[in-house]
Design an enzyme around this catalytic site. Structure first.
Site, PDB file in Angstrom:
ATOM      1  N   GLY A   7      42.477  45.413  48.997  1.00 26.58           N
ATOM      2  CA  GLY A   7      42.228  46.337  47.891  1.00 26.58           C
ATOM      3  C   GLY A   7      42.409  45.602  46.590  1.00 26.58           C
ATOM      4  CB  THR A  30      45.097  43.557  41.056  1.00 19.97           C
ATOM      5  OG1 THR A  30      44.446  42.385  41.513  1.00 19.97           O
ATOM      6  CG2 THR A  30      46.509  43.237  40.638  1.00 19.97           C
ATOM      7  N   GLY A  31      46.621  46.428  41.945  1.00 18.48           N
ATOM      8  CA  GLY A  31      47.046  47.725  41.421  1.00 18.48           C
ATOM      9  C   GLY A  31      46.547  48.904  42.237  1.00 18.48           C
ATOM     10  CB  SER A  32      44.421  49.261  45.158  1.00 17.89           C
ATOM     11  OG  SER A  32      44.869  48.208  45.979  1.00 17.89           O
ATOM     12  N   GLY A  33      47.843  49.829  45.089  1.00 15.36           N
ATOM     13  CA  GLY A  33      48.950  50.446  45.812  1.00 15.36           C
ATOM     14  C   GLY A  33      49.347  49.701  47.070  1.00 15.36           C
ATOM     15  CE  LYS A  34      46.473  44.204  47.439  1.00 12.37           C
ATOM     16  NZ  LYS A  34      45.915  44.429  46.127  1.00 12.37           N
ATOM     17  CB  SER A  35      52.927  45.686  46.202  1.00 11.86           C
ATOM     18  OG  SER A  35      52.188  44.494  46.172  1.00 11.86           O
ATOM     19  CD  GLU A  48      48.059  38.605  46.628  1.00 14.54           C
ATOM     20  OE1 GLU A  48      47.675  37.549  46.106  1.00 14.54           O
ATOM     21  OE2 GLU A  48      48.044  39.693  46.043  1.00 14.54           O
TER      22      GLU A  48
END
Lengths: 264, 286
Positions: B40, B42-47, B171
């Site tokens: 997704g 950056t900033g899509s909520g993965k982390s 990552e």
């Protein structure tokens, strides 16, 4: 981290947001000074009305300011309680050893409480409506007269603006490192004091190391972009003093006069 | 350990003016021993998503099941340690978490936090150094004497030392050279074969295509797709819509298709590409 309201900027377009940061800075200082002029309920009323209308003008909800007071409420209550219990004079209607409570001491306590509240409100108003960069610019501009005594104004302003810009970065980094160590089994805020202090080491050392790295990288990047010290630099962000800023200053003079007249 | 998310929503700084949605109604299941990739923008909520998997964040709404543990919004912060041992997490740029005086101490820090005695922890630390392809002779050095890539390996070894059953990698190879990248990815694949459940956040579609069995696609705090890499990478329109790219092999195959080559389904790895091209070029294995 998320609870601290003081020192956080809330973007907006209100009248207060648009004031010159120098004006806001000076105004805040003047306010903190003239709060001490107030010594009866009329003067406190005048100050309260003034602060509340400023808050209203900023278009930031009042609940936000009240939240800003919350982290300091214990300090305030503690100070006020001490003041109330130890103020001599007046006719005590309750006494126990060295502690006494009289109408005078309650009145004093209330005034001190108001003083705290007003100062916190007005300084929260300053930080909420001013970006950290504007703040650094304002400090630099206000300190300028000190150049006469060879005070390194530009350097201080530069350090300030770098420091301010890196606060959110370092705070993110702290959260990240804390999470990483937590994932490795560290408990924060758990166990004896000694254990808790020990638990800080795995955050503190990486944080220092990364600050050194950031400082190193930043200084190299600055030099390679032609930074040679603060002499003879032009300014990109120009501060402009508008009519409304003068008006605010005038308002403060009026307020001061009112306070002097009303005080007993 | 299997991981299941049921209607998980996370809101940062709820009931404040700065509240924002980190996750919105996320549902999925990750099977034990699988290799799952999360992709997704950056900033899509993965982390945010992966930090729920070892309860660093707790859901604002919904239920998370990790193995036989259930995490709800009411779950207390106490007694989470056993969970964190079983779910290891390698953060982005994990080299920033190193702090001890020697590499050995740093690697054995995790196991010791989880109750292992020093001698055993040190023994495991040495094994982990070997596992991440570092010489055991550096064990007594300071971690700050190492190069960036070596520090990364030490940090990863420090997470592996706790012998987690689930390994979350955010990552893990960002900023590494191609060789270091491949070595690490192979290591994770090897761990996966030995039974570790792997969850990988990555922007490198080649890695996702090559290693993952399941792909979760995140966009604007929502889980927009949960499928196999083969299906997802064949859906160019979907990828485009969520600002994602196909792996290079797939892009190449698409160009070839335009020139008259035929593919039953678009290959997503180089291996598959070669396999489908060979008969069409009239060649044979060899």
């Amino acid at each position: 981290m998320g609870k601290m309201i003081i020192g956080r900027y809330l973007p907006g377009k209100s009248l207060i947001h648009q004031l010159d940061p120098r004006c806001k800075f000076i105004a805040t200082f003047i306010f903190v000074a003239i709060v001490f002029l107030a010594n009866n309920w009329q003067t406190y009323l005048a100050l309260t009305i003034f602060v509340l209308s400023a808050v209203l003008l900023s278009q930031v909800s009042l609940s936000f300011f009240i939240k800003g007071v919350r982290p300091m409420i214990f300090l305030i209550i503690f100070t006020v309680a001490l003041q109330m219990l130890f103020t001599p004079g007046g006719h005590p209607f309750w006494q126990w050893g060295i502690f006494s409570l009289s109408a005078l001491s309650i009145r004093n306590g209330l005034f001190i409480f108001m003083r705290f509240l007003l100062i916190i409100f007005i300084s929260t108003l300053l930080t909420i409506t001013t970006t950290p960069l504007q703040m650094a610019d304002a400090v630099g501009a206000i300190l300028k007269p000190l150049k006469i005594v060879h005070f390194p104004v530009e350097e201080v302003a530069l350090m300030l603006s770098i420091a301010l810009q890196f606060i959110p970065l370092l705070s993110d980094e702290t959260t990240k490192i804390m999470n990483a160590q937590r994932a490795r089994g560290v408990d924060f805020g758990d166990g004896s004091i000694l254990r808790q202090i020990k638990a800080i080491i795995p955050i503190l050392i990486p944080l220092f190391v990364s600050s050194f790295n950031i400082a190193y990288d930043l200084s190299i990047a600055m030099e390679s972009r032609g930074y040679q010290g603060s002499e003879n630099r032009s300014k990109y962000r120009q501060l402009k003093w508008h009519f409304q800023d003068s008006l605010v200053m005038l308002l403060f003079i009026v307020l001061t006069i009112i306070l002097i007249i009303l005080r007993s | 350990m299997a991981i299941t998310f049921e209607h998980v929503t996370h809101i940062y700084q709820p009931d404040g003016p700065l509240a924002y949605q980190g996750l919105t109604d996320v549902n999925f299941t990750i099977d034990e021993g699988s290799f799952t990739a999360i992709i997704g923008q950056t900033g899509s909520g993965k982390s945010t998503l992966v930090q729920h998997m070892n309860a660093l964040l707790k859901p604002t709404k919904g239920i998370i099941k990790i193995g036989n543990r259930t995490i709800t919004p009411e779950t207390k912060n106490k007694h989470l340690k056993p969970l964190r041992q079983k779910v290891g997490m390698v953060f982005q740029f994990p080299e920033q978490q190193l702090f001890a005086e020697t590499i050995l101490d740093d690697i054995s820090f995790g196991p010791q936090n989880f109750g292992m005695d020093e001698t055993t922890a040190h023994k495991i630390a040495l094994q982990m150094l070997e596992l991440v392809h570092l010489p055991t002779s550096i064990a007594e050095k300071s971690p700050f004497d190492l190069s960036g890539g070596q520090m990364r390996r030490v940090a990863i070894a420090g997470v592996l030392a706790s012998q987690p059953e689930v390994l979350i990698l955010d990552e893990p190879t960002a900023g590494l050279d191609p060789r270091g990248h491949k070595e690490l990815m192979d290591l994770f694949a090897q761990l996966n074969q030995e039974g570790t459940t792997i969850i990988l956040i990555s922007h490198q579609m080649e890695d996702v295509a090559q290693y993952a069995q399941q792909v979760l696609v995140m966009d604007q705090a929502r889980l927009v797709r949960d499928d196999t890499p083969q299906v997802i990478f064949n859906d160019a329109e979907f990828l485009n819509k969520h600002n994602l790219l196909q792996p290079e092999s797939t892009q190449f195959a698409r160009e070839l298709e335009r020139k008259g080559f035929k593919f039953s389904s678009l290959p997503i790895t180089e291996e598959q590409l070669v396999k489908q091209l060979l008969p069409q070029l009239g060649g044979s294995h060899g």
